[in-house]
Each structure stands twice: as C-alpha cells, then as structure tokens.
Design an enzyme around this catalytic site. Structure first.
Site, PDB file in Angstrom:
ATOM      1  N   HIS A  78     -15.902  85.587  75.278  1.00  0.00           N
ATOM      2  CA  HIS A  78     -17.006  86.097  76.088  1.00  0.00           C
ATOM      3  C   HIS A  78     -17.634  84.927  76.845  1.00  0.00           C
ATOM      4  O   HIS A  78     -18.198  84.016  76.245  1.00  0.00           O
ATOM      5  CB  HIS A  78     -18.059  86.763  75.197  1.00  0.00           C
ATOM      6  CG  HIS A  78     -19.240  87.306  75.937  1.00  0.00           C
ATOM      7  ND1 HIS A  78     -20.496  87.411  75.382  1.00  0.00           N
ATOM      8  CD2 HIS A  78     -19.360  87.779  77.201  1.00  0.00           C
ATOM      9  CE1 HIS A  78     -21.329  87.932  76.255  1.00  0.00           C
ATOM     10  NE2 HIS A  78     -20.663  88.153  77.375  1.00  0.00           N
TER      11      HIS A  78
ATOM     12  N   CYS B 273     -19.692  87.656  84.265  1.00  0.00           N
ATOM     13  CA  CYS B 273     -19.632  87.542  82.809  1.00  0.00           C
ATOM     14  C   CYS B 273     -18.771  88.686  82.283  1.00  0.00           C
ATOM     15  O   CYS B 273     -18.861  89.822  82.761  1.00  0.00           O
ATOM     16  CB  CYS B 273     -21.037  87.611  82.223  1.00  0.00           C
ATOM     17  SG  CYS B 273     -21.094  87.363  80.438  1.00  0.00           S
TER      18      CYS B 273
ATOM     19  N   HIS C  72     -18.324  92.518  83.101  1.00  0.00           N
ATOM     20  CA  HIS C  72     -19.368  93.533  82.936  1.00  0.00           C
ATOM     21  C   HIS C  72     -20.641  93.189  83.705  1.00  0.00           C
ATOM     22  O   HIS C  72     -21.678  93.804  83.465  1.00  0.00           O
ATOM     23  CB  HIS C  72     -19.655  93.822  81.456  1.00  0.00           C
ATOM     24  CG  HIS C  72     -19.837  92.624  80.583  1.00  0.00           C
ATOM     25  ND1 HIS C  72     -19.141  92.427  79.418  1.00  0.00           N
ATOM     26  CD2 HIS C  72     -20.663  91.555  80.698  1.00  0.00           C
ATOM     27  CE1 HIS C  72     -19.511  91.301  78.843  1.00  0.00           C
ATOM     28  NE2 HIS C  72     -20.458  90.759  79.596  1.00  0.00           N
TER      29      HIS C  72
ATOM     30  N   SER D 103     -21.670  92.011  67.248  1.00  0.00           N
ATOM     31  CA  SER D 103     -22.483  90.822  67.062  1.00  0.00           C
ATOM     32  C   SER D 103     -21.768  89.898  66.082  1.00  0.00           C
ATOM     33  O   SER D 103     -20.744  90.267  65.500  1.00  0.00           O
ATOM     34  CB  SER D 103     -23.857  91.201  66.493  1.00  0.00           C
ATOM     35  OG  SER D 103     -23.698  91.882  65.253  1.00  0.00           O
TER      36      SER D 103
ATOM     37  N   HIS E 206     -22.459  83.826  74.354  1.00  0.00           N
ATOM     38  CA  HIS E 206     -21.055  83.546  74.658  1.00  0.00           C
ATOM     39  C   HIS E 206     -20.352  83.001  73.417  1.00  0.00           C
ATOM     40  O   HIS E 206     -20.956  82.311  72.591  1.00  0.00           O
ATOM     41  CB  HIS E 206     -20.954  82.540  75.808  1.00  0.00           C
ATOM     42  CG  HIS E 206     -21.435  83.108  77.110  1.00  0.00           C
ATOM     43  ND1 HIS E 206     -21.727  82.327  78.207  1.00  0.00           N
ATOM     44  CD2 HIS E 206     -21.690  84.381  77.487  1.00  0.00           C
ATOM     45  CE1 HIS E 206     -22.129  83.096  79.205  1.00  0.00           C
ATOM     46  NE2 HIS E 206     -22.116  84.351  78.780  1.00  0.00           N
TER      47      HIS E 206
ATOM     48  N   HIS F 249     -21.226  97.418  76.943  1.00  0.00           N
ATOM     49  CA  HIS F 249     -20.574  96.099  77.028  1.00  0.00           C
ATOM     50  C   HIS F 249     -20.697  95.322  75.729  1.00  0.00           C
ATOM     51  O   HIS F 249     -20.216  94.186  75.636  1.00  0.00           O
ATOM     52  CB  HIS F 249     -21.151  95.290  78.196  1.00  0.00           C
ATOM     53  CG  HIS F 249     -22.377  94.485  77.880  1.00  0.00           C
ATOM     54  ND1 HIS F 249     -23.523  95.033  77.349  1.00  0.00           N
ATOM     55  CD2 HIS F 249     -22.630  93.160  78.020  1.00  0.00           C
ATOM     56  CE1 HIS F 249     -24.429  94.081  77.186  1.00  0.00           C
ATOM     57  NE2 HIS F 249     -23.916  92.940  77.569  1.00  0.00           N
ATOM     58  N   GLY F 250     -21.338  95.896  74.721  1.00  0.00           N
ATOM     59  CA  GLY F 250     -21.502  95.219  73.441  1.00  0.00           C
ATOM     60  C   GLY F 250     -22.467  95.980  72.557  1.00  0.00           C
ATOM     61  O   GLY F 250     -22.702  97.179  72.751  1.00  0.00           O
TER      62      GLY F 250
ATOM     63  N   PRO G 250     -17.454  93.719  72.464  1.00  0.00           N
ATOM     64  CA  PRO G 250     -17.785  92.866  71.327  1.00  0.00           C
ATOM     65  C   PRO G 250     -18.930  93.432  70.498  1.00  0.00           C
ATOM     66  O   PRO G 250     -19.802  94.128  71.018  1.00  0.00           O
ATOM     67  CB  PRO G 250     -18.211  91.559  71.998  1.00  0.00           C
ATOM     68  CG  PRO G 250     -18.814  92.010  73.308  1.00  0.00           C
ATOM     69  CD  PRO G 250     -17.993  93.199  73.733  1.00  0.00           C
TER      70      PRO G 250
END
Length: 483
Positions: A240, A96, A331, A378, A208, A401-402, A376
C-alpha cells in the site's frame, strides 16, 4: 443521526441507504449497524460536496470517514464534457493504491517466527523507508516515469520481461501508463523533480505498508481463485503506497490557482478546504494533466517497492523464489469512464474500482473473470481479495478501499495502550505478526484498534451485491515506514 436512520426505512437489515440532504441525494453502502454509527460530520461533508454544480451522483463506501474537504470513501460523478474536477475529491496522495504479488512459497515455509524476522530484515536492506539515499535508482530518469509510467522503467526493473508469455509486470495492472499533455511538466519547479526522484521507490509512513500474508480461498469463488493463480496457504505480498512527494507537489502547485478560479467564478462552500473548478477551465485541465503524471508515478513507486521486496525474498529463499504480479490498482484518482449513462468524469477518494467479468475496461488477463479488487485490513487483521459483481453498476463499480479509521491518530494514542497493540499483534507467540519497527509505540496510531472491523466492511460490500470475496489474506509480517 435520527433523521438519517429514519430515511433508511424499516426493511432491515439493509446494505444500501438513501439519504436526502439539502444539497442533494447521497447513497451510503453500509450495514445498518455501520450506517447508524456514522459520524455526523460525514453528512456535513457530503452536503458540501453535493453543492458543487452539475454533480450527478455521490456515494459513500462502508469504510467512510472524515477527510480534508471530502470524506475518504467517496465516489462522485459528473458529465465528462460539462462537469467539474475537485482535487479535494481525489485526495492529497494521488494514485495511492494497492498491489499484490504471489510467491511460490507456502505458509509452512514461514512457520518459524525467527525466519519471518530474518525475512523482514532482508527486505529492509533493499526497501528505503524514508527519502531515497543519494544514488539509489540513479539509472532511472524521473521524466520517463511521470510520462510513461511502467513503460519508462529500464528493463532491469522488469525482471519477468525476458519471458513475455509469463510476464505480469506490465499486463496485470489497472494502469501501466496514462497519456497526458506533457507540456504542463515544464511549469514545475526544480525542487519538485529533485524530491520526486529521491522518494521514488519509497514506502512512506502513516497507513502505508508491505505485508506478508497467507491466502485462504473462499469456497464459493474457488474457480475464480484458481484462474487467478491463487492457492490455499500460498504466501502473498500486499503493498500500500502512492505518489509520495510528486503527488503532494501537484496539490501544492494547483491549490492556489483553484482558489483564485473559485473566487472569480463566485464558487464556494461552507468548507474552505473543498476546492473545485469546471473541467473546461485551463487551471482544471492543468490539474488533470498533472494528476495523470502522478498516477504514472504511483504505479511505478509500488512496482519498485515490490522489486525491493523480491530481492529480500531471494536473499532468504534463493534465486528460484519469484513474486508474480497479481494486480495493481488505485483508490485515489479521477478520470473519464464510459458508462451506460454516457461518458462520465468519475472521482474516487478512498474507493476501489471492482469491475465484473466481461466489463470492457478489464485488462485482457482478467476479461473473463473480472480483475482482483485488493482490500487491506488493519495491522493484525485479515485483508481481502475480491471480485466485482454486476450489481456494482449501481455504484459505478466502486467498493471500499480498506477497513477505514474508527478514531483519529491522536485519539488512538490517547485510548490505546502499547500492551493492547502488542496483544493484537500476538507478540511473544509463535504466530506473532512480525513488525519491522523496534518499538510498537512508534506506530501506535496504526494499531488495529484505530480502525473499523474489516469483516463488517466486507460484509456490507458483499451484502450489497457490489463484490464477492475470492480470498482472505492472513497477516504473518508487516513492514511499516516512518515518513
């Protein structure tokens, strides 16, 4: 949590915290506020992970949150020759990761909310949200994809292959192909091949997405941004997704065997969902080889999603509109890395590798600047493009990773209203963040309120000296899958 807070000492504010647990030492990269707010379960999970034999290092990123067997936001390191591998510290969605494409458009070209809706509808015509319809990508052999990665694609899916000097499809990626012992593929059931092919090029559900964004360059890193081809106001596409059914199959196929190995070797922990085995064991090696096939699948899956997005853009803006690959990275994975401490087997679960300028593992186009690290936010909040810094060596160059979930899906549905979600997405306004779903209720568990504040996450990463912000990406439209 009081003991953990005390372990941070009195030197406030801090972005790196050392936690002594019964199983070993844990490093947490987070601001004081994020650190103090960590769920105690993340420490329990860390303690279980730290009891795996031979572990040399373990850390959490500031977006850490509870996962299955291991927290999302984990970096764990063993010696490459005598270490262990854990599917739990890779994650179920092997490979992913993130992908960003740069367009020739400016945000003014998408100022009209009706045009943004038209673009979203155009992309949906090419991008399957669920399993592929029969016959889609029938000219792609799945065997070539899992063995050769991007190099297994027919030329028609590499639209820039006819201009080698400008091509970015094969060069601007963390991995284009991972070699492995292909004999392990002979053991897989026919159903795995069937499902893997049907889901190739699909987005998937959950967190995703495909997001259309406008770039805002950070003044401090403008030189790097320009070297990467970024411009203020430029429209970018962030993707994603992961290895879909193929990665899920690898886990289902290997988990029972790992459980048997652990039983025979007398291994275990307080969490039965945490599985691992010595790298030297045949079952561990089988998993590693199959994991690499899933990494090959994942990078191709994101590439095909981008291909579909490109077709949608060209329907709306004409054939001169192109989407140039900025970068693709993962990630969720584990592999060998050469480090100052020697050859190591590094796991990253919900952690992004961010290499600085001059690191030998950078792909050639990014040797002098370091590669883009894609983070990324949200739905409804900004995302970030970052560059690794030399200080990242202390954490094996791992960053967030986010944004990281702040609450579970069920809790989000309980506590967040559709009205709250609608306000966050600016519904009904000219600057509305257009979403492809007809009802926000269908994706309520992915609302911005389900996640931590991404700006606080980024502050922790920059404050710790792990990476620097090159650009902020402001969302204009989002496409979410359902399965």
């Amino acid at each position: 949590m009081n003991n953990m807070q005390q372990s941070a000492g009195q030197d406030w504010p801090r972005y790196k915290h050392e936690v002594a647990l019964p199983g070993g030492d844990l490093t947490v990269y987070a601001s004081d506020e994020l650190f103090a707010g960590l769920d105690y379960k993340v420490l329990e999970m860390a303690n279980n992970n730290l009891q795996i034999p031979g572990i040399e290092y373990m850390s959490y990123t500031p977006d850490v949150h509870v996962g299955v067997g291991t927290c999302i936001g984990t970096t764990a390191v063993w010696d490459a020759a005598e270490g262990y591998v854990s599917p739990s510290i890779v994650g179920s969605d092997i490979g992913c990761g993130m992908r960003v494409h740069l367009t020739t458009l400016h945000k003014d070209d998408l100022r009209d909310v009706k045009l943004r809706r038209k673009l979203v509808r155009a992309i949906e015509r090419y991008l399957p949200m669920e399993a592929q319809q029969r016959g889609t990508y029938s000219d792609i052999r799945l065997e070539n994809i899992v063995k050769k990665g991007l190099h297994g694609l027919p030329n028609k899916y590499l639209p820039d292959s006819y201009t080698p000097k400008k091509s970015t499809s094969l060069s601007h990626v963390e991995i284009g192909k991972l070699a492995f012992n292909e004999e392990v593929l002979n053991e897989l059931p026919e159903l795995a091949w069937h499902r893997g092919h049907r889901q190739l090029g699909t987005l998937g559900g959950g967190n995703h997405f495909v997001e259309i964004q406008a770039i805002e360059i950070a003044d401090e890193q403008r030189e790097v941004a320009e070297a990467w081809g970024l411009r203020d106001g430029q429209i970018a596409v962030m993707i994603h997704s992961g290895s879909r059914a193929w990665g899920g199959m690898v886990n289902q196929f290997c988990t029972p065997a790992f459980a048997k190995v652990m039983g025979k070797l007398g291994l275990g922990s307080a969490d039965p969902r945490l599985i691992y085995a010595p790298l030297s064991h045949p079952e561990a090696q089988r998993y590693v080889q199959l994991m690499y096939s899933a990494l090959n699948y994942a990078v191709v899956n994101r590439h095909l999603i981008a291909y579909a997005v490109r077709e949608g853009f060209r329907d709306v803006f004409g054939t001169k509109c192109e989407l140039k690959t900025l970068y693709d990275l993962m990630h969720n994975y584990a592999w060998e890395e050469e480090t100052p401490q020697g050859r190591k087997f590094v796991h990253r679960k919900g952690a992004t590798r961010a290499l600085p300028a001059g690191h030998p593992d950078n792909p050639r186009p990014y040797a002098e600047t370091g590669h883009p690290a894609l983070i990324p936010g949200s739905m409804g909040t900004a995302s970030y493009i970052m560059a690794g810094q030399n200080g990242g060596a202390a954490n094996y160059y791992s960053i967030c990773h986010g944004a990281g979930r702040a609450r579970s899906r069920s809790a989000t549905k309980r506590l967040v209203s559709v009205h709250d979600f609608s306000r966050a997405m600016k519904v009904g306004r000219e600057d509305e963040i257009v979403v492809n779903q007809h009802s926000l209720e269908a994706i309520l568990d992915e609302s911005p309120q389900a996640y931590k504040n991404v700006d606080e996450i980024i502050e922790s990463v920059t404050g710790a000296g792990l990476a620097a912000v090159v650009a902020k990406c402001v969302p204009l439209a989002a496409i979410k899958g359902t399965k």
